[in-house]
Design an enzyme around this catalytic site. Structure first.
Site, mmCIF file in Angstrom:
data_model
loop_
_atom_site.group_PDB
_atom_site.id
_atom_site.type_symbol
_atom_site.label_atom_id
_atom_site.label_comp_id
_atom_site.label_asym_id
_atom_site.label_seq_id
_atom_site.Cartn_x
_atom_site.Cartn_y
_atom_site.Cartn_z
ATOM 1 C CB VAL A 321 -0.878 0.078 1.239
ATOM 2 C CG1 VAL A 321 -1.583 1.264 1.201
ATOM 3 C CG2 VAL A 321 -1.728 -1.211 1.093
ATOM 4 C CB ALA A 322 2.135 3.421 1.869
ATOM 5 C CG MET A 323 8.552 1.760 1.143
ATOM 6 S SD MET A 323 8.752 0.617 2.524
ATOM 7 C CE MET A 323 10.178 1.125 3.093
ATOM 8 C CG ASN A 325 10.892 4.632 0.198
ATOM 9 O OD1 ASN A 325 11.737 3.637 0.517
ATOM 10 N ND2 ASN A 325 10.136 4.393 -0.970
ATOM 11 C CG HIS A 348 1.527 3.610 9.367
ATOM 12 N ND1 HIS A 348 1.499 3.185 10.687
ATOM 13 C CD2 HIS A 348 2.345 2.870 8.689
ATOM 14 C CE1 HIS A 348 2.210 2.189 10.615
ATOM 15 N NE2 HIS A 348 2.973 2.069 9.662
ATOM 16 C CD GLU A 349 3.802 4.581 5.005
ATOM 17 O OE1 GLU A 349 5.035 4.325 5.279
ATOM 18 O OE2 GLU A 349 2.926 3.656 5.225
ATOM 19 C CG HIS A 352 7.066 4.455 9.377
ATOM 20 N ND1 HIS A 352 7.740 3.647 10.353
ATOM 21 C CD2 HIS A 352 6.182 3.642 8.720
ATOM 22 C CE1 HIS A 352 7.088 2.338 10.203
ATOM 23 N NE2 HIS A 352 5.924 2.604 9.267
ATOM 24 C CD GLU A 371 5.757 -0.789 10.216
ATOM 25 O OE1 GLU A 371 4.892 -0.122 10.177
ATOM 26 O OE2 GLU A 371 6.712 -1.098 8.810
#
Length: 720
Positions: A321-323, A325, A348-349, A352, A371
């Site tokens: 779904v998403a990363m 980076n 959420h990203e 991170h 996570e």
């Protein structure tokens, strides 16, 4: 800015400066074949040429290293059979030069980019070739052993230069124009998490090792290149993109994307990148919102460290779904259909940026450190921005899914532990499951309650990030810091409370030992439970009449998704119930986003409800995303609809990415019994037609312990 080795001295100095205290070696990572514990990686430089027609990446990699022990015989890097090594060479780094490598690109097709060096006066500029060999390691990588010259000494800087090409690499996804929305230009992106970037470039592919990096990239004319970097420049006269990441990051966070991408600003430090046809939608949905989320996160956890926060929307072939980076979140464009899922995934990203990118789990055996903390921070941000009720609804939805996965795996499954013990050969990517996120979140939430509530815990997390930023940690670092920050809790031995011991949280299998009281979301979850109870009540006619009077079109997406998940849990349902559900909801659900539609269609498939199979067909014909196709094909092949699945696949496979096509072929072959042969003939009979209101002190609901064990290859052969 090139990083300097600790042993460099100023010009004209009479004696070597005092050596700084030795840095602790990286944590041992069974998923890495590298000799990372014997070296300090200061900086890596990449020269890349993208060759879409050949689906090939040509690269030159320069590693700036220091040995931590005298006279190392060899350097071992993580690599992959997809990498073809052309040469490896050694160069003693200048003691005074701070200039990074520059890259001179040959004529197209004549070979990988060639490194050039800005030499300091008197420095040894010549490089010498090194012997190397590739050996098998696991099914997800190889080991690359490079023999070092005897003059390499401890704490003296040197460079290793590797020229290579990469084809058919798990980390590099090449898309023909037909697999993009615009159908105009080729597209390529990388996905390094967890251990894929060893097929992008040879590296210490472990989260325990971080370094800065720079890159120069050559791409076909008209193709926009982006990387996860704090600085980027396009030099038009050279036709080259230059990137630099000034903060240390692990190898898996080095990311690249190139294609027909256009930008639009959505805030003072954010922009979206997308194919032109998607850009208006992406801009309208995120304009102003990302800055709101970043500001909320900064109030909670301290300054945002990465400069820009940009988002690039990738074609549906993106495998997750998403990363997260750094500086450039990758997210699947399919999620634009759902406002609420988009909000949660981007927040959420964002989280991170503090938990995962700045402070990273040192091994994949403790992924929950990234996570679980990111999920906790995400929910603190949503509470600050959208209120506690919405956060509790989303949490209830996710915990519901966690318990569903628990029933699938069994309470003694070793993958349900937070602190897993991997056997060699297990791919860490297979361990990405809801326990990493939600059980990790529950433990972090429990810690926040021990110290008296979220505000005090926010203060701790801010100090934790400040202490460990740009490093990698283990769970003990977090827990020791927690008890040091709250000495009164240490005196109370909260880490040893019966049934809730920290060690038990980390090493017990099964559900969380405690879960948050989500009663603040009851105004949103009660209607869901009430509607589900109506549909499972007797007599059906009376229940259906009462249920149909409830207008779910006004519900939040997470409410509708939770209701459908409840029905999925109850499947198979009586056919008359499914018929009434279809009559009441199918047309309405057809108009909703893909997250809702796939749940309704799974109900259709799991209950063999043939009248709505045309909706399944239409959905699969329009979807190219892994997250929306795989669940349906798995359900189709588990039940009595295998021939229908084959028919739809044969009609749509040309529009699927080769990796997704192979995965579905595996599902179809496993789903066919010995008497069922694949057929291209159409199957004409199937395809037609109120509560505690204090947000700072919710109660904890206690769970039970389960035995623990070690994770082996057989434990990860379950769809998570």
């Amino acid at each position: 800015m090139a990083a300097q080795c600790c042993c460099r001295k100023a010009p004209g100095a009479e004696a070597a400066p005092a050596r700084p205290p030795p840095e602790p070696p990286p944590a041992l990572d069974v998923a890495s074949a590298s000799s990372a514990q014997l070296f300090r990686l200061r900086h890596l430089q990449l020269g890349l040429e993208l060759r879409p027609e050949a689906r090939e990446l040509a690269g030159c990699l320069v590693l700036e290293l220091c040995a931590l022990r005298p006279a190392p015989r060899a350097l071992v890097l993580d690599a992959h059979p997809a990498l073809r090594l052309h040469s490896v060479s050694f160069r003693r780094a200048s003691a005074v030069s701070e200039s990074p490598c520059t890259f001179a690109f040959p004529a197209p097709g004549s070979g990988p980019p060639l490194p050039g060096f800005a030499d300091a006066p008197g420095a040894e500029s010549a490089s010498c070739p090194l012997a190397f060999r590739l050996d098998p390691f696991t099914d997800y990588g190889s080991s690359l052993t490079v023999t070092l010259p005897p003059e390499v000494q401890a704490h003296q800087p040197f460079q290793v230069i590797l020229r290579y090409t990469s084809t058919d690499a798990p980390a590099i996804w090449w898309l023909d124009p037909e697999l993009t929305y615009g159908n105009a230009k080729p597209f390529v992106f990388t996905q390094g998490h967890s251990v894929c970037n060893r097929s992008f470039f040879p590296c210490f592919d472990t989260p325990a090792v971080k370094c800065t990096y720079s890159a120069v990239v050559k791409a076909p004319l008209g193709v926009q290149v982006l990387m996860s970097a704090t600085q980027s420049v396009y030099v038009e006269e050279e036709g080259l993109y230059h990137f630099h990441m000034e903060h240390p990051v692990p190898a898996y966070l080095v990311a690249l994307v190139a294609g027909d991408l256009k930008p639009a600003d959505i805030g003072p430090r954010s922009r979206v990148w997308a194919e032109p046809c998607l850009l208006p939608t992406a801009t309208s949905k995120l304009s102003g919102a990302v800055e709101q989320w970043l500001s909320a996160a900064e109030r909670l956890y301290g300054p945002y460290m990465w400069g820009r926060y940009d988002i690039v929307f990738l074609p549906p072939s993106f495998p997750i779904v998403a990363m997260e980076n750094p500086c450039l979140t990758f997210i699947i464009s399919s999620i634009l259909e759902s406002d609420e899922f988009l909000v949660i995934d981007v927040i959420h990203e964002v989280a991170h940026s503090w938990f995962g990118n700045a402070v990273t789990n040192a091994t994949w055996e403790e992924m929950w450190l990234s996570e679980g903390l990111a999920t906790y921070a995400q929910r603190r941000i949503t509470t600050e921005t959208y209120g506690a009720a919405f956060t509790c609804l989303e949490t209830a939805f996710r915990l519901d899914a966690l318990h569903r996965q628990m029933r699938l795996l069994g309470e003694d499954s070793p993958v349900s532990k937070l602190q897993v013990k991997l056997e060699p050969g297990v791919n860490p990517s297979h361990l990405m499951n809801l326990f990493t996120y939600e059980k990790g979140y529950c433990f972090v939430y429990y810690l926040s309650q021990l110290c008296g509530g979220p505000q005090r815990f926010d203060d701790f997390l801010r100090a934790y990030v400040e202490k460990y930023k740009f490093t990698s940690v283990v769970a003990q670092d977090l827990l020791d810091s927690f008890l040091s920050f709250f000495p009164e809790l240490k005196e109370q031995s909260v880490d040893c409370r019966a049934g809730l011991e920290f060690e038990r949280w980390l090493n017990a299998t099964g559900p969380p030992l405690a879960e948050p009281d989500l009663s603040q979301g009851s105004s949103l979850t009660r209607p869901v439970e009430a509607l589900f109870q109506l549909w499972t009540a007797e007599p059906l006619e009376q229940a259906a009449a009462s249920a149909s009077a409830i207008d779910i079109s006004k519900w939040r997406t997470f409410q509708t998704a939770l209701f459908l998940d409840r029905l999925l849990d109850g499947s198979p349902l009586p056919q008359e119930v499914v018929m009434s559900l279809s009559k009441c909801y199918s047309s309405l659900l057809d108009s909703m986003n893909a997250e809702i539609r796939i749940r309704w269609l799974q109900i259709v498939v799991r209950n063999d409800y043939y009248p709505d199979l045309h909706r399944v067909r239409r959905f699969l014909e329009s979807q190219m995303s892994r997250m929306y196709t795989i669940p349906l094909y798995e359900d189709l092949c588990t039940g009595a609809l295998k021939s229908f699945a084959l028919e739809v696949f044969y009609q749509t496979q040309g529009r699927l990415h080769p990796n997704l096509r192979r995965t579905i072929q595996q599902i179809l072959s496993q789903g066919l019994g010995p008497s069922a042969e694949p057929s291209t003939e159409p199957s004409t009979d199937l395809g037609g037609a109120e509560a505690d209101t204090n947000p700072d002190s919710p109660a904890l609901l206690l769970g039970d312990e389960a035995p623990s064990s070690t994770i082996s290859l057989r434990d990860v052969n379950v769809s998570a």
